[in-house]
Motif scaffolding. Structure first.
Motif, PDB file in Angstrom:
ATOM      1  N   TYR A   1      23.848  79.855  47.304  1.00 15.63           N
ATOM      2  CA  TYR A   1      22.686  80.614  46.867  1.00 15.63           C
ATOM      3  C   TYR A   1      21.430  79.901  47.360  1.00 15.63           C
ATOM      4  O   TYR A   1      21.396  78.678  47.488  1.00 15.63           O
TER       5      TYR A   1
ATOM      6  N   GLN B   1      17.171  79.601  46.616  1.00 10.09           N
ATOM      7  CA  GLN B   1      16.130  79.848  45.625  1.00 10.09           C
ATOM      8  C   GLN B   1      14.785  79.420  46.212  1.00 10.09           C
ATOM      9  O   GLN B   1      14.556  78.229  46.433  1.00 10.09           O
TER      10      GLN B   1
ATOM     11  N   GLY C   1       9.817  79.424  42.454  1.00 16.13           N
ATOM     12  CA  GLY C   1       9.476  80.397  41.426  1.00 16.13           C
ATOM     13  C   GLY C   1      10.290  81.674  41.461  1.00 16.13           C
ATOM     14  O   GLY C   1       9.997  82.616  40.719  1.00 16.13           O
ATOM     15  N   GLN C   2      11.305  81.696  42.284  1.00 21.71           N
ATOM     16  CA  GLN C   2      12.106  82.914  42.439  1.00 21.71           C
ATOM     17  C   GLN C   2      13.498  82.749  41.842  1.00 21.71           C
ATOM     18  O   GLN C   2      13.881  81.668  41.391  1.00 21.71           O
ATOM     19  N   GLY C   3      14.246  83.850  41.861  1.00 19.51           N
ATOM     20  CA  GLY C   3      15.617  83.816  41.379  1.00 19.51           C
ATOM     21  C   GLY C   3      16.578  83.341  42.449  1.00 19.51           C
ATOM     22  O   GLY C   3      16.186  82.776  43.463  1.00 19.51           O
ATOM     23  N   LEU C   4      17.849  83.566  42.202  1.00 18.34           N
ATOM     24  CA  LEU C   4      18.914  83.107  43.088  1.00 18.34           C
ATOM     25  C   LEU C   4      19.393  84.248  43.969  1.00 18.34           C
ATOM     26  O   LEU C   4      19.793  85.296  43.467  1.00 18.34           O
TER      27      LEU C   4
ATOM     28  N   PHE D   1      18.394  82.600  33.545  1.00 19.92           N
ATOM     29  CA  PHE D   1      18.889  83.633  34.445  1.00 19.92           C
ATOM     30  C   PHE D   1      19.998  84.433  33.778  1.00 19.92           C
ATOM     31  O   PHE D   1      20.915  83.864  33.184  1.00 19.92           O
TER      32      PHE D   1
ATOM     33  N   PHE E   1      22.491  87.905  40.194  1.00 17.71           N
ATOM     34  CA  PHE E   1      21.522  87.254  39.326  1.00 17.71           C
ATOM     35  C   PHE E   1      20.218  88.029  39.245  1.00 17.71           C
ATOM     36  O   PHE E   1      19.758  88.610  40.240  1.00 17.71           O
ATOM     37  N   GLY E   2      19.622  87.989  38.084  1.00 21.71           N
ATOM     38  CA  GLY E   2      18.285  88.504  37.912  1.00 21.71           C
ATOM     39  C   GLY E   2      17.253  87.492  38.376  1.00 21.71           C
ATOM     40  O   GLY E   2      17.600  86.363  38.724  1.00 21.71           O
ATOM     41  N   PRO E   3      15.983  87.869  38.346  1.00 19.23           N
ATOM     42  CA  PRO E   3      14.916  86.984  38.843  1.00 19.23           C
ATOM     43  C   PRO E   3      14.563  85.848  37.890  1.00 19.23           C
ATOM     44  O   PRO E   3      13.853  84.926  38.269  1.00 19.23           O
TER      45      PRO E   3
END
Lengths: 114, 115
Positions: A36, A38, A41-44, B91, B106-108
């Motif tokens: 993954y 990242q 400040g962001q998601g995965l 998350f 996954f969500g943000p």
């Protein structure tokens, strides 16, 4: 219990150079492996995954990874990095048993220099 | 493409207060998860949820935490009395059931700041 090790905390690479991020796993059977990314400040975001079959898997953004059972490794590679690849990269393992959780490595922060 | 969504994106709360973090998983998914990431650290599993009950929980998921699927779409994480050390990015993830259902989406994330 599963464990995932990412030996490199921080890697700096010149733009255009090749990249390899290391990941080692510990699991009795063949794990399901993931990379993954990242951004700050962001998601995965899932880059790629390995479940079975061909040990060289292709992902998004030009990334690939190779599963090597003999070395318990799943290293991420890219032949030529772009400045936009600067981010944190996480290797994770899971299994196909029902709702098995993901186990993450500690991450590798990638810095790109011009 | 369907996505996992989370609200709010950022929550600031005082120590001892209750917070509820909300997630809307992908509609045909049946496995749900919460993970957290303390700043600068790795992503850690909190809890998994299937068929309206907890399937597995980590040591982090103590009595202060609870999860619920109050309706057909939302999946919530409640922290009853927040502590400073609960400050983290949380998350939500979901996964479908069936052949080839290996991938968690996954969500943000929700950034929780406890002051």
């Amino acid at each position: 219990a599963q464990s995932v090790t990412q030996p490199d905390i921080h890697i700096t690479v010149s733009e255009g150079a090749s990249l390899e991020l290391r990941c080692n796993y510990s699991y009795g059977a063949t794990p399901y492996l993931f990379w993954y990314v990242q951004s700050p400040g962001q998601g995965l975001q899932l880059l790629l995954k390995y479940f079975s079959g061909d040990t060289l898997v292709q992902g998004i953004k030009g990334f690939e990874a190779e599963f090597k059972r003999s070395q318990s490794s799943f290293n991420l590679r890219k032949p030529s990095v772009h400045w936009s690849d600067a981010a944190e990269y996480f290797c994770a393992s899971g299994s196909n048993f029902g709702n098995e959780k993901l186990t993450f490595g500690t991450g590798t922060r990638l810095t790109i220099i011009p | 493409e369907p996505e996992v969504t989370q609200t709010p994106s950022h929550q600031v709360t005082q120590m001892g207060q209750e917070v509820i973090l909300r997630c809307v998983p992908i509609s045909n998914h049946l496995y749900f998860y919460w993970y957290r990431q303390i700043l600068g650290q790795k992503v850690e599993f909190l809890v998994s949820f299937y068929n309206n009950e907890i399937s597995e929980k980590s040591e982090i998921f103590d009595d202060q935490f609870s999860v619920e699927r109050p309706d057909g779409s939302n999946f919530t994480l409640k922290i009853r009395s927040t502590k400073l050390e609960d400050s983290a990015m949380y998350f939500c993830a979901s996964k479908r059931l069936g052949q080839g259902s290996y991938e968690q989406y996954f969500g943000p994330g929700t950034r929780l700041t406890v002051t």
